[in-house]
Enzyme design. Structure first.
Site, PDB file in Angstrom:
ATOM      1  N   ASP A 219       0.645  -1.113   0.157  1.00 49.37           N
ATOM      2  CA  ASP A 219      -0.219  -0.298  -0.085  1.00 49.37           C
ATOM      3  C   ASP A 219       1.175   1.646   0.273  1.00 49.37           C
ATOM      4  O   ASP A 219       1.666   1.243   1.303  1.00 49.37           O
ATOM      5  CB  ASP A 219      -0.983  -0.022   1.006  1.00 49.37           C
ATOM      6  CG  ASP A 219      -1.828   0.967   0.876  1.00 49.37           C
ATOM      7  OD1 ASP A 219      -2.055   2.499   0.469  1.00 49.37           O
ATOM      8  OD2 ASP A 219      -2.422   1.364   2.393  1.00 49.37           O
ATOM      9  N   HIS A 307      -6.703  11.876   5.035  1.00 48.72           N
ATOM     10  CA  HIS A 307      -7.987  10.884   5.519  1.00 48.72           C
ATOM     11  C   HIS A 307      -8.636  12.116   5.468  1.00 48.72           C
ATOM     12  O   HIS A 307      -8.215  12.881   6.543  1.00 48.72           O
ATOM     13  CB  HIS A 307      -7.296  10.673   6.821  1.00 48.72           C
ATOM     14  CG  HIS A 307      -7.194   8.691   6.358  1.00 48.72           C
ATOM     15  ND1 HIS A 307      -6.071   8.628   7.890  1.00 48.72           N
ATOM     16  CD2 HIS A 307      -6.791   8.271   5.926  1.00 48.72           C
ATOM     17  CE1 HIS A 307      -5.990   7.398   6.898  1.00 48.72           C
ATOM     18  NE2 HIS A 307      -5.849   6.788   5.946  1.00 48.72           N
ATOM     19  N   GLU A 332     -11.169   1.389  -0.761  1.00 48.49           N
ATOM     20  CA  GLU A 332     -10.793   0.267  -0.195  1.00 48.49           C
ATOM     21  C   GLU A 332     -10.775  -0.656   0.236  1.00 48.49           C
ATOM     22  O   GLU A 332     -11.690  -0.312   1.435  1.00 48.49           O
ATOM     23  CB  GLU A 332      -8.467   0.401   0.109  1.00 48.49           C
ATOM     24  CG  GLU A 332      -9.057   1.014   1.985  1.00 48.49           C
ATOM     25  CD  GLU A 332      -8.220   1.874   2.397  1.00 48.49           C
ATOM     26  OE1 GLU A 332      -7.034   1.451   1.910  1.00 48.49           O
ATOM     27  OE2 GLU A 332      -8.157   3.464   2.456  1.00 48.49           O
TER      28      GLU A 332
HETATM   29 CO   LIG Z   1      -6.127   4.055   1.702  1.00 48.43          CO
END
Ligand SMILES: [Co+2]
Length: 446
Positions: A219, A307, A332
């Site tokens: 990731d 975020h 995700e």
């Molecule tokens: Co993410």
């Protein structure tokens, strides 16, 4: 990078003005590019060409005779292995490939051809160019990584393969002050194994070696001018995990399919869960249902802030929050053979400065100086300990922990399901454009 339920995902993170300003540091390169290809301009191009330009101009006729005819510097037309050619040279004039464009459905169908919406799209051309560049870098680096990653390599080697590739392809090594804010890693390269789902990356001295039997979530984020592409995939060498990976890949694609203007995130979570949990997987003679990890979510992405304020659950929920025009989402999903629930475990590597903190009077001088390093190099972009190491920082842990205790920096510990379980992840970044939904990080691979 995964968001956690409920705290992380719901924080109202704001972009700081200083981060924005720092990110707009790219200057146009001088005109008169000798090869005339009008390559994408940025600081490094200017550096590359400086020597050539002065030789051509300053050295003029006199020196010309003595020298052998200099070969014309040609722009590379193909990527190298390992990837080291800036994508701005491979796609001159910012003509990066588009992501997968998907038309809106039902009452939003009109948008594809609507004049006003098309105008809005055209006004966003810098945003789109930056996003497409970052996405192309993600694709090229991950496709090389998939080709070369093998059991027996250390996690540190693998992380560096990815991070060196990303930095080279952006043309920003991130070593000079402020350079990492122009383009580079959007967040640390997560390499989470087996029962660990997210936010693991090696710290200095880590000797972990990838095993034949491992399931590794890769990731990583790429950003250009603060436009972060967040995309992840799972690597496994044994076929016994195929169904687990398939479940998660399909669940993520189901989430992407359901996403759109006015879509409610709670309903999207329901579709994701239904897709995920229609699978089971047999591993070493035992059969497991694949569960959605219920306390991990997708999330909006804001400039320099991974975020945002909206979360996309991966289980059914009553969350009525709607997706809106202009939103950027990381879709995700995580599947697990364990409890379908993660908790903090192991040593922390990932950190990010909180963007909504007020001024705090720091008493510890090491915390003060570290904060200044963070401000100049990362702003609110997530970073890991290795990124501080490569900037030459030493003995910073006390200061770093002090910043965490004061709420200035947030620690993102590894998130793990129960020991012995296996987890998988797939993730894409999507742009909710006025006319279409663009799956910006889509590739031939996933
Ligand atoms: Co993410």
């Amino acid at each position: 990078m995964a968001a956690q339920v409920p705290t992380d995902a719901l924080k109202g993170l704001q972009v700081t003005e200083s981060a924005k300003a720092n990110g707009k540091g790219a200057k146009p390169a001088p005109n008169g590019d000798e090869d005339g290809l009008g390559e994408e301009s940025d600081d490094d191009d200017a550096d590359d060409n400086a020597a050539a330009d002065s030789a051509a101009a300053g050295g003029a006729a006199k020196k010309k005779k003595k020298r052998k005819p200099r070969k014309k510097k040609k722009n590379p037309t193909a990527q190298t292995e390992p990837p080291r050619v800036k994508v701005s040279q491979l796609f001159p004039n910012g003509s990066y490939p588009k992501g997968e464009e998907v038309e809106y459905k039902d009452e939003n169908r009109y948008r594809t051809t609507n004049e006003e919406k098309r105008h809005l799209d055209n006004m966003n051309s810098d945003f789109l160019t930056d996003y497409r560049e970052a996405a192309e870098i993600h694709r090229q680096v991950r496709q090389y990584t998939k080709k070369v990653v093998k059991p027996g390599q250390t996690l540190t080697e693998i992380a560096e393969t990815i991070e060196d590739g990303v930095r080279a392809l952006t043309g920003h090594d991130g070593l000079a002050e402020g350079d990492a804010l122009k383009a580079g890693m959007g967040f640390p390269c997560g390499l989470s194994l087996n029962h660990c789902a997210a936010h693991y990356t090696p710290n200095a001295g880590n000797k972990m070696v990838l095993q034949q039997d491992d399931v590794m979530k890769v990731d990583f984020g790429v950003h250009v001018n603060g436009r972060i592409v967040d995309s992840a995939f799972t690597v496994a060498f044994e076929h016994k995990y195929d169904n687990l990976l398939q479940a998660v890949k399909e669940a993520t694609n189901a989430g992407i399919r359901e996403a759109g203007i006015d879509a409610r995130v709670g309903e999207i979570g329901g579709v994701i869960q239904e897709t995920m949990e229609s699978f089971e997987v047999e591993i070493d003679g035992a059969t497991y249902p694949v569960k959605s990890i219920r306390n991990l979510t997708g999330h909006t992405i804001l400039p320099y802030s991974i975020h945002g304020t909206k979360a996309v659950p991966i289980v059914k929920s009553n969350d009525q929050t709607k997706m809106e025009e202009g939103d950027v989402f990381a879709i995700e999903t995580f599947g697990s053979t364990g409890n379908g629930y993660v908790r903090d475990d192991m040593e922390v590597s990932h950190y990010a400065k909180n963007s909504d903190v007020q001024h705090v009077d720091l008493r510890l001088s090491s915390a003060k100086s570290l904060l200044s390093v963070i401000n100049k190099n990362f702003g609110t972009l997530p970073f890991c300990r290795r990124y501080l190491d490569r900037l030459g920082q030493e003995k910073y842990l006390l200061g770093l922990n002090n910043l965490v205790q004061n709420g200035i920096v947030e620690a993102y510990p590894p998130l793990c399901d129960k020991k012995g379980s296996y987890t998988a992840q797939f993730e894409h970044t999507i742009l909710i454009r006025p006319t279409v939904k663009e799956v910006i990080s889509r590739g031939d691979d996933y």
